[in-house]
Write an enzyme that holds these catalytic residues in place. Structure first.
Site, short mmCIF file in Angstrom:
data_model
loop_
_atom_site.label_atom_id
_atom_site.label_comp_id
_atom_site.label_asym_id
_atom_site.label_seq_id
_atom_site.Cartn_x
_atom_site.Cartn_y
_atom_site.Cartn_z
N ALA A 64 0.87 -1.17 0.00
CA ALA A 64 0.00 0.00 0.00
C ALA A 64 0.91 1.23 0.00
O ALA A 64 2.05 1.16 0.46
CB ALA A 64 -0.89 -0.02 1.23
N GLY A 109 0.56 -4.92 1.06
CA GLY A 109 -0.64 -5.03 0.25
C GLY A 109 -0.42 -5.77 -1.07
O GLY A 109 -1.35 -6.35 -1.62
N GLU A 112 -0.61 -9.31 -0.21
CA GLU A 112 -2.03 -9.60 0.05
C GLU A 112 -2.80 -9.75 -1.26
O GLU A 112 -3.69 -10.60 -1.37
CB GLU A 112 -2.62 -8.49 0.93
CG GLU A 112 -2.07 -8.59 2.36
CD GLU A 112 -2.37 -7.40 3.24
OE1 GLU A 112 -2.17 -6.26 2.76
OE2 GLU A 112 -2.77 -7.58 4.39
N GLU A 132 5.01 -4.59 7.34
CA GLU A 132 4.17 -3.65 8.11
C GLU A 132 4.65 -3.40 9.54
O GLU A 132 4.68 -2.25 9.99
CB GLU A 132 2.70 -4.12 8.15
CG GLU A 132 1.93 -3.82 6.89
CD GLU A 132 2.02 -4.93 5.86
OE1 GLU A 132 2.96 -5.73 5.91
OE2 GLU A 132 1.13 -4.98 4.99
C1 HXC Z 1 4.87 4.36 -1.59
C2 HXC Z 1 6.70 3.41 -2.58
C3 HXC Z 1 6.41 2.18 -1.97
C4 HXC Z 1 5.25 2.09 -1.13
C5 HXC Z 1 8.17 1.96 -3.15
N1 HXC Z 1 7.80 3.22 -3.30
N2 HXC Z 1 7.35 1.29 -2.34
N3 HXC Z 1 5.92 4.49 -2.38
N4 HXC Z 1 4.54 3.22 -0.98
N5 HXC Z 1 4.87 0.96 -0.55
C6 HXC Z 1 8.42 4.28 -4.10
C7 HXC Z 1 9.67 4.83 -3.43
O1 HXC Z 1 9.33 5.80 -2.48
C8 HXC Z 1 10.38 5.42 -4.62
O2 HXC Z 1 9.76 6.64 -4.98
C9 HXC Z 1 10.07 4.43 -5.74
O3 HXC Z 1 8.89 3.74 -5.33
C10 HXC Z 1 11.16 3.40 -5.94
O4 HXC Z 1 11.43 2.78 -4.72
P1 HXC Z 1 12.86 2.74 -4.01
O5 HXC Z 1 12.65 2.61 -2.56
O6 HXC Z 1 13.71 3.86 -4.49
O7 HXC Z 1 13.45 1.38 -4.62
P2 HXC Z 1 14.52 0.40 -3.94
O8 HXC Z 1 15.60 1.19 -3.25
O9 HXC Z 1 14.93 -0.56 -5.00
O10 HXC Z 1 13.71 -0.37 -2.81
C11 HXC Z 1 12.65 -1.22 -3.15
C12 HXC Z 1 11.82 -1.59 -1.87
C13 HXC Z 1 11.45 -0.28 -1.15
C14 HXC Z 1 12.70 -2.47 -0.96
C15 HXC Z 1 10.62 -2.36 -2.32
O11 HXC Z 1 10.84 0.61 -2.09
C16 HXC Z 1 10.51 -0.48 -0.01
O12 HXC Z 1 10.89 -0.92 1.06
N6 HXC Z 1 9.24 -0.10 -0.21
C17 HXC Z 1 8.24 -0.15 0.82
C18 HXC Z 1 7.77 -1.55 1.03
C19 HXC Z 1 6.75 -1.66 2.15
O13 HXC Z 1 7.04 -1.31 3.32
N7 HXC Z 1 5.52 -2.12 1.82
C20 HXC Z 1 4.47 -2.28 2.77
C21 HXC Z 1 3.68 -1.03 2.92
S1 HXC Z 1 2.45 -1.20 4.14
P3 HXC Z 1 10.64 7.93 -5.32
O14 HXC Z 1 9.63 9.00 -5.58
O15 HXC Z 1 11.51 8.18 -4.13
O16 HXC Z 1 11.42 7.53 -6.55
C22 HXC Z 1 1.19 -2.03 3.39
C23 HXC Z 1 -0.08 -2.13 4.20
C24 HXC Z 1 -1.17 -2.91 3.47
O17 HXC Z 1 1.29 -2.51 2.31
C25 HXC Z 1 -2.49 -2.82 4.19
C26 HXC Z 1 -3.16 -1.51 4.08
C27 HXC Z 1 -4.55 -1.48 4.74
#
Ligand code: HXC
Length: 259
Positions: A64, A109, A112, A132
């Protein structure tokens, strides 16, 4: 170009989450498009099987959208979780099989979304997990429920409490992923072959089998068996079942009409 794309070819619906600059992260806009497209898929009798993937090579869906979630109030957070849950549950309830083709990151997400599909293929570079708790939140699009039902409570707790990412082959060992492929192209080709195999079978029967497993899973054994028998009866109300049974006895290939 939309944030969610649906292409239809030879009975297969190709559903792609298309926000590659943000690793296909799910915000309200993406979810709302996904919701509409799932409804379209359910209404479209041309589509028999759906292949779900993410745009680009790097990510299926990296979760998400964290920027979107950051300032949500508790009430808005509940609404966001419920919206995602409802859409994913609609996929689980659909009569059409959904095959997740996980190309790269399937996190939060995104994991999921894959778990809401009927089975999961992945590329060698895929990483799956629930980050998360590392963000001091919890999975909210059905992850705590679906992962524990799939792999059991202990493994689900280990993955969710540690927030660790696992590789495609580790996910295969845990029976989360059915097959691992070197490339995305190879994976999609395999999924297409599986879709073609499914499409040879009675469409209504495939839908009924999906329902029996999905809805029967959480029933007691006794109620699950009764439910299975009642859906077995439903199959016998179809023309296709008559055709399938007759074609076998007449030593010919069946011609199913989805009726
Ligand atoms: C918003 C995201 C994102 C996310 C990546 N991006 N994941 N933006 N939400 N979940 C964006 C980054 O900010 C970045 O934007 C671009 O995508 C590229 O990502 P990078 O981080 O630069 O890439 P990299 O260094 O290769 O790392 C990849 C990654 C990392 C390891 C996947 O992006 C990451 O940890 N993402 C978050 C993963 C996460 O925590 N997901 C769970 C979220 S909670 P810019 O603009 O800087 O280029 C969830 C809850 C679900 O999902 C339930 C809800 C009710």
């Amino acid at each position: 170009m939309g944030k969610v794309i649906l292409e239809v070819k030879d009975g297969i619906g190709y559903l792609t989450i298309n926000r590659p600059d943000k690793l296909n992260a799910l915000n309200n806009e993406v979810l709302s498009e996904l919701n509409t497209i799932i409804d379209d898929i359910n209404k479209n009798s041309e589509i028999r099987v759906v292949i779900v993937t993410g745009s680009g090579e790097k990510a299926f869906v990296a979760g998400a959208d964290i920027a979107f979630m950051k300032d949500l109030t508790p009430k808005e957070a509940v609404d966001f979780a419920r919206l995602g849950q409802e859409i994913f549950f609609k996929m689980e309830q659909s009569e059409k099989p959904f095959i997740a083709c996980v190309n790269g990151y399937a996190l939060g997400g995104g994991f999921e979304l894959a778990l809401a599909c009927d089975f999961i293929y992945a590329t060698e570079n895929a990483k799956l997990g629930f980050p998360e708790t590392g963000l001091a939140i919890i999975p909210g699009f059905g992850g705590t429920q679906n992962l524990s039902r799939l792999v059991g409570k202990n493994i689900a707790k280990e993955l969710i409490f540690t927030a660790k990412m696992i590789t495609a082959s580790e996910a295969k060992e845990l029976r989360i992923v059915s097959q691992v492929f070197k490339t995305k192209d190879e994976m999609i080709k395999f999924a297409e072959d599986v879709a073609k195999q499914i499409m040879k079978n009675g469409p209504i029967a495939v839908g009924l089998a999906k329902r029996a497993i999905a809805d029967g899973f959480d029933l007691t054994k006794e109620d699950g068996l009764k439910y299975e028998a009642s859906l077995f009866g439903v199959a016998f109300s179809t023309n296709d079942a008559k055709e399938g049974l007759t074609a076998f006895l007449e030593k010919r290939k069946p011609e199913y009409k989805n009726s």
